[in-house]
Design a protein around this motif. Structure first.
Motif, PDB file in Angstrom:
ATOM      1  N   LYS A 275      19.711  41.087 -79.634  1.00  0.00           N
ATOM      2  CA  LYS A 275      20.609  42.022 -78.936  1.00  0.00           C
ATOM      3  C   LYS A 275      21.572  42.675 -79.946  1.00  0.00           C
ATOM      4  N   GLN A 278      19.848  45.255 -81.965  1.00  0.00           N
ATOM      5  CA  GLN A 278      19.661  46.466 -81.144  1.00  0.00           C
ATOM      6  C   GLN A 278      20.962  47.281 -81.088  1.00  0.00           C
ATOM      7  N   LEU A 279      22.097  46.565 -80.931  1.00  0.00           N
ATOM      8  CA  LEU A 279      23.398  47.238 -80.817  1.00  0.00           C
ATOM      9  C   LEU A 279      23.788  47.949 -82.116  1.00  0.00           C
ATOM     10  N   ARG A 280      23.399  47.330 -83.226  1.00  0.00           N
ATOM     11  CA  ARG A 280      23.662  47.942 -84.533  1.00  0.00           C
ATOM     12  C   ARG A 280      23.165  49.387 -84.580  1.00  0.00           C
ATOM     13  N   PHE A 281      22.017  49.620 -83.898  1.00  0.00           N
ATOM     14  CA  PHE A 281      21.431  50.971 -83.899  1.00  0.00           C
ATOM     15  C   PHE A 281      21.976  51.812 -82.753  1.00  0.00           C
ATOM     16  N   GLU A 282      22.005  51.183 -81.577  1.00  0.00           N
ATOM     17  CA  GLU A 282      22.360  51.956 -80.378  1.00  0.00           C
ATOM     18  C   GLU A 282      23.800  52.442 -80.384  1.00  0.00           C
ATOM     19  N   ILE A 283      24.721  51.574 -80.794  1.00  0.00           N
ATOM     20  CA  ILE A 283      26.144  51.982 -80.772  1.00  0.00           C
ATOM     21  C   ILE A 283      26.769  51.749 -82.147  1.00  0.00           C
ATOM     22  N   ALA A 284      26.017  52.141 -83.146  1.00  0.00           N
ATOM     23  CA  ALA A 284      26.354  51.861 -84.547  1.00  0.00           C
ATOM     24  C   ALA A 284      27.791  52.193 -84.925  1.00  0.00           C
ATOM     25  N   GLN A 286      30.433  52.582 -82.976  1.00  0.00           N
ATOM     26  CA  GLN A 286      31.519  52.061 -82.123  1.00  0.00           C
ATOM     27  C   GLN A 286      32.081  50.764 -82.676  1.00  0.00           C
ATOM     28  N   LYS A 291      33.811  47.685 -77.562  1.00  0.00           N
ATOM     29  CA  LYS A 291      32.653  47.692 -76.660  1.00  0.00           C
ATOM     30  C   LYS A 291      32.157  46.264 -76.443  1.00  0.00           C
ATOM     31  N   PRO A 293      29.404  44.264 -74.850  1.00  0.00           N
ATOM     32  CA  PRO A 293      28.071  44.553 -74.301  1.00  0.00           C
ATOM     33  C   PRO A 293      27.560  43.540 -73.278  1.00  0.00           C
ATOM     34  N   TRP A 316      29.809  48.288 -85.218  1.00  0.00           N
ATOM     35  CA  TRP A 316      28.574  47.513 -85.018  1.00  0.00           C
ATOM     36  C   TRP A 316      27.645  47.597 -86.235  1.00  0.00           C
TER      37      TRP A 316
END
Ligand code: FAD
Length: 409
Positions: A275, A278-284, A286, A291, A293, A316
């Motif tokens: 997870k 994934q967050l590193r890319f999706e909300i890099a 922020q 945030k 998650p 992130w």
């Protein structure tokens, strides 16, 4: 000649035994002796003054799983008097019960006084004598009867005796029952909350999380459910359940132990790491702090990040592996040192009491002394919160009363 029953203890179990015995054999003379000046005092304060009479569980096996001690014993006894019988018994006497979302059942009036009034009406109806300020100091079987020594030196004699004196917190308080030949399972408090006075997390008091998993380190004790952070530590259903299942081992540890909280029991370490990736890319871009998650309460999320040494400004994309690992550990196995307990004000009980292999579950009669009965918390039965303790009081009280009525006809 009509026979006599004395019930020791004017609590839920004692009253239920007395009123059912008197009802089923109107010729039986019934006396309740109560050491304090008031009867049904626990019923009065129970469930925050509303009295959680029973639990809306209609499956005997499921119900019996709610008793950390005595599950097998109640399972058999429930075949004679179960939750449906409790509901009907009160309903027949004009007391309707309602079910709350979590299964707890209360009188529709939301007042424990309704239950007390109902039991007192029954007492009056069947001419049961209630003697308050009457403490039984010891009991001696004499031939086919019992001699009860009272605190003032008076002696009462009876044919049938039901001991429904509730739980005792100290082992020595059971001595008068040991003298009757019964073995006592050592007492331990149950249904308490965990203390961590002055721990930084207590600043988050009032915050609750709907589903966490908590385990006690070094023991095979783990429970899942809602948790509440309080100004003294942790409370909520998951903690109360753990305190009940761990009542004995936690007492042995003098209530000093470590727990591990999994704040996200639906994830494992691997899933959490994936997870985060994934967050590193999706909300890099922020900030990790801004945030949350996982839908955890924001202040708790911030606490866990601080605990993991994560900088407030970190984004992130820049989260170092070391910090990720620390955060995974804090989310899945967050350790706390517990020092002491606080009794839960809504409901508490004492684990331990009369060993169950010395009692016949079909009759509640002692296997050691004929015509001696036990009911309620004095037996080594205790349940988690939710109405299970009263259900056991009603069940054992009813069975004892019914048996005595049959034997005395
Ligand atoms: C604050 C609180 C809230 C609770 N709320 C709930 C709830 O909502 N739902 C639930 O299921 N459970 C609840 N419980 C647990 C439940 O109250 C008990 O399990 C239940 O009352 C046990 O009934 P009992 O009749 O066995 O014992 P008790 O209610 O303890 O009654 C025993 C009586 O015997 C008397 N006695 C003791 N020794 C002697 C003696 N030697 N001579 C004469 N009299 C004696 C005592 O003074 C007492 O009045 C609560 C407990 C507490 C403390």
């Amino acid at each position: 000649m009509s026979k006599q029953l004395i019930v020791i203890g004017g609590g839920a179990a004692g009253f239920f035994c007395a009123v059912n015995a008197a009802r089923l054999n109107p010729r039986l003379k019934v006396i309740i002796v109560e050491k304090t000046g008031k009867v049904l005092s626990k019923v009065k304060v129970s469930g925050g003054g509303r009295c959680n009479v029973t639990h809306a569980c209609f499956d005997i096996l499921e119900m019996s799983k709610q008793y950390p001690r005595g599950g097998n014993f109640v399972k058999k006894a429930f075949h004679i008097f179960f939750t449906t019988d409790t509901i009907n018994w009160f309903e027949t006497r004009g007391v309707n019960l309602k079910k709350e979302e979590d299964g707890r059942m209360f009188p529709v009036t939301d007042s424990s006084q309704t239950i007390i009034d109902c039991l007192l009406t029954e007492v009056k109806k069947y001419g049961i004598e209630v003697r308050t300020n009457t403490e039984v100091k010891s009991v001696k079987p004499r031939g086919e009867k019992f001699e009860l020594m009272l605190s003032g030196g008076k002696v009462l004699v009876t044919d049938f005796l039901c001991i429904a004196c509730g739980g005792y917190s100290k082992s020595s308080m059971f001595d008068w029952l040991r003298e009757l030949g019964h073995t006592i399972e050592e007492p331990a408090p149950s249904l308490f909350t965990f203390n961590m006075h002055h721990h930084p997390i207590t600043k988050l008091m009032g915050i609750s999380v709907e589903k966490v998993s908590v385990k006690i380190k070094g023991e095979k004790l783990e429970q899942e459910g809602p948790i509440l952070i309080t100004h003294w530590g942790f409370s909520g259903p998951v903690i109360l359940k753990l305190s009940a299942w761990g009542a004995k081992v936690l007492k042995d540890r003098n209530w000093e132990f470590s727990i591990g909280i999994n704040w996200l029991p639906d994830f494992n370490d691997q899933l959490l790491k994936e997870k985060f990736q994934q967050l590193r890319f999706e909300i890099a871009t922020q900030k990790v702090f801004s945030k949350n998650p996982f839908a955890l309460p924001q202040r708790l999320w911030e606490f866990l990040l601080q605990n993991s040494g994560i900088n407030k400004e970190l984004r992130w994309a820049d989260l170092p592996v070391k910090e990720v690992n620390r955060l995974v550990k804090n989310l899945s196995d967050c350790e706390f040192e517990i020092k002491g307990k606080t009794t839960f004000k809504e409901e508490f009980v004492t684990a331990g009491g009369i060993k169950l292999n010395e009692i016949d579950h079909n009759t509640m009669m002692s296997k050691k002394v004929t015509n001696l009965f036990f009911a309620g918390e004095i037996l080594d039965v205790d349940g988690v919160t939710g109405g299970f303790n009263f259900q056991h009081a009603w069940t054992s009280g009813f069975i004892a009363g019914k048996t005595i009525a049959e034997l005395s006809i």
